[in-house]
Design a protein around this motif. Structure first.
Motif, mmCIF file in Angstrom:
data_model
loop_
_atom_site.group_PDB
_atom_site.id
_atom_site.type_symbol
_atom_site.label_atom_id
_atom_site.label_comp_id
_atom_site.label_asym_id
_atom_site.label_seq_id
_atom_site.Cartn_x
_atom_site.Cartn_y
_atom_site.Cartn_z
ATOM 1 N N GLN A 3 0.851 -1.185 0.000
ATOM 2 C CA GLN A 3 0.000 0.000 0.000
ATOM 3 C C GLN A 3 0.892 1.243 0.000
ATOM 4 O O GLN A 3 2.059 1.180 0.341
ATOM 5 C CB GLN A 3 -0.913 0.018 1.238
ATOM 6 C CG GLN A 3 -1.864 -1.153 1.295
ATOM 7 C CD GLN A 3 -2.793 -1.212 0.098
ATOM 8 O OE1 GLN A 3 -3.371 -0.216 -0.301
ATOM 9 N NE2 GLN A 3 -2.912 -2.380 -0.506
ATOM 10 N N THR A 150 -2.530 6.738 -6.874
ATOM 11 C CA THR A 150 -3.254 6.040 -7.942
ATOM 12 C C THR A 150 -2.272 5.555 -9.006
ATOM 13 O O THR A 150 -2.404 4.441 -9.517
ATOM 14 C CB THR A 150 -4.320 6.958 -8.566
ATOM 15 O OG1 THR A 150 -5.270 7.296 -7.558
ATOM 16 C CG2 THR A 150 -5.028 6.297 -9.735
ATOM 17 N N ASP A 153 -0.757 2.463 -7.747
ATOM 18 C CA ASP A 153 -1.709 1.353 -7.875
ATOM 19 C C ASP A 153 -1.721 0.846 -9.317
ATOM 20 O O ASP A 153 -1.708 -0.364 -9.564
ATOM 21 C CB ASP A 153 -3.116 1.785 -7.471
ATOM 22 C CG ASP A 153 -3.236 2.156 -6.001
ATOM 23 O OD1 ASP A 153 -2.333 1.813 -5.198
ATOM 24 O OD2 ASP A 153 -4.246 2.816 -5.653
#
Length: 163
Positions: A3, A150, A153
């Motif tokens: 994360q 983002t 990700d």
């Protein structure tokens, strides 16, 4: 660490965003330095990304996003340091900047991307330095750290297609 870890120190006008990827550093380096790879993760999901870059100290990097709505956004940066495969540093530059570091106006954002490899993982640390705490807090409120997260990700989603 799969994360994003985002830090905004109370006494330092920086944003730090850290993320580890299950990929070798050489591959992550290529993703951050080759436009064909950057198109898959650099920027928001709702936009197609296109980059032109001259990967050298003083070289210009231009990113253009075209959104699903038809709108566009672009920005220019100039590289201040290239140290393969460990570090990339750049700062904002005026549109149309021809390259080089001499004569640039004061920077709004100075960014360093550091890549560290250990145990088959590459940790990417993005540090963005702003002139003041107020300016840093303003770009955080406008979603800058979320956009970088983002992108991380999207990079994690893209990497399996390369291995």
């Amino acid at each position: 660490m799969t994360q994003n870890i985002i830090e905004t120190p109370a006494d330092d006008p920086v944003i730090r965003i850290q993320r580890s990827f299950a990929a070798p550093r050489a591959l992550i380096w290529r993703c951050y330095t080759e436009p064909a790879h950057m198109a898959h993760f650099w920027g928001p999901r709702s936009a197609k990304s296109r980059s032109r870059l001259e990967l050298r100290t003083g070289g210009v990097w231009v990113t253009e996003w075209t959104y699903d709505t038809g709108g566009t956004f672009s920005y220019s940066s100039v590289y201040t340091e290239i140290a393969p495969p460990i570090r990339i540093a750049y700062r904002d530059a005026p549109d149309g900047w021809p390259g080089g570091l001499d004569g640039l106006p004061p920077a709004t954002l100075v960014t360093t991307i550091e890549l560290a490899e250990a145990d088959n993982q590459t940790t990417v640390l993005v540090t963005v330095r702003c002139p003041t705490l107020a300016e840093r807090d303003g770009i955080v409120q406008r979603g800058f750290a979320l956009m970088v997260s983002t992108g991380n990700d999207r990079l994690a989603e893209y990497l399996p297609s390369l291995q």
